[in-house]
Scaffold this motif. Structure first.
Motif, short mmCIF file in Angstrom:
data_model
loop_
_atom_site.label_atom_id
_atom_site.label_comp_id
_atom_site.label_asym_id
_atom_site.label_seq_id
_atom_site.Cartn_x
_atom_site.Cartn_y
_atom_site.Cartn_z
N LEU A 256 0.84 -1.20 0.00
CA LEU A 256 0.00 0.00 0.00
C LEU A 256 0.87 1.24 0.00
O LEU A 256 1.92 1.29 0.67
N SER B 38 -8.76 -2.21 6.19
CA SER B 38 -9.83 -1.49 5.47
C SER B 38 -10.33 -0.33 6.32
O SER B 38 -10.44 -0.43 7.54
N LEU C 150 -10.15 2.81 1.57
CA LEU C 150 -9.42 1.59 1.26
C LEU C 150 -10.26 0.38 1.62
O LEU C 150 -10.74 0.26 2.75
#
Lengths: 114, 112
Positions: free
Chosen positions: A19, A86, A111
């Motif tokens: 990420l 998330s 996300l």
């Protein structure tokens, strides 16, 4: 005036993937920069803050990391995403040029880790 | 006990109503008090900022701080559908350079 940008706006990533979220601030110098995560019903969780280039403080131990390679750039990273990563990630700044002595937020990155 | 407590709602009111949103806190060192408004899927935006006790008014919005009771309020007069959002209270001991503690937010819906 000051503007804070975040990108991407939305991201869907598989578990275990890396990420990189980026935040930049315009119109100020030497700001304090912050990364927050916002989960439904749990409010804003401060993840990292930075008072200068290369100076990062971590509030919550986890598989995320942050870097500040330039004065007005703040990056949130992970080598391997977990389902629990998330959420809605918000960058904020405070400091010179701010209308009030508080933190101002960017538009956020949503996300989803699948 | 959380440092800042905020009723999550949701709070539904008819258009034109007066809305009262509240937070309580436990840390007596807090001196700066903020209210942020957050629309769905957007970042929070600063709505009101007050220092120490007292009232502050800005248009239809009034922020009230009672440090003796460790209680802050946001009043919205003549509420509009565009006020439908989540309202976050926030506070800090020494301003934005220091840690800001946020409430979990109250979701408000103003029904036309």
């Amino acid at each position: 005036s000051q503007t804070i940008h975040q990108w991407p706006a939305t991201l869907v990533q598989p578990v275990g993937s890396p990420l990189s979220l980026e935040c930049t601030v315009e119109g100020t110098s030497n700001p304090n920069l912050y990364w927050y995560r916002q989960a439904a019903g749990r409010g804003l969780q401060l993840l990292f803050y930075s008072v200068g280039i290369g100076q990062i403080s971590s509030e919550v131990p986890q598989n995320l990391s942050a870097s500040r390679p330039q004065d007005r750039q703040f990056i949130l990273s992970s080598k391997k995403l977990l389902l629990s990563d998330s959420g809605f990630y918000l960058c904020a700044w405070s400091g010179w040029g701010a209308g009030e002595d508080t933190q101002y937020f960017g538009p956020g990155t949503r996300l989803t880790v699948l | 006990q959380k440092e800042v407590e905020q009723d999550p709602g949701p709070l539904s009111v008819p258009e034109g109503a007066i809305v009262s949103l509240n937070c309580t806190y436990s840390n007596s060192a807090f001196q700066y008090f903020m209210w942020y408004r957050q629309y769905s899927r957007k970042g929070p935006e600063l709505l009101m900022y007050t220092y120490s006790s007292g009232n502050k008014e800005d248009g239809r919005f009034t922020a009230q701080v009672d440090k003796s009771s460790k209680y802050i309020s946001l009043f919205i007069r003549d509420s509009q559908p565009s006020d439908s959002a989540t309202y976050l209270c926030a506070m800090s001991a020494r301003g934005g350079y220091q840690k800001v503690t946020f409430g979990t937010g109250t979701k408000l819906q103003v029904i036309p």
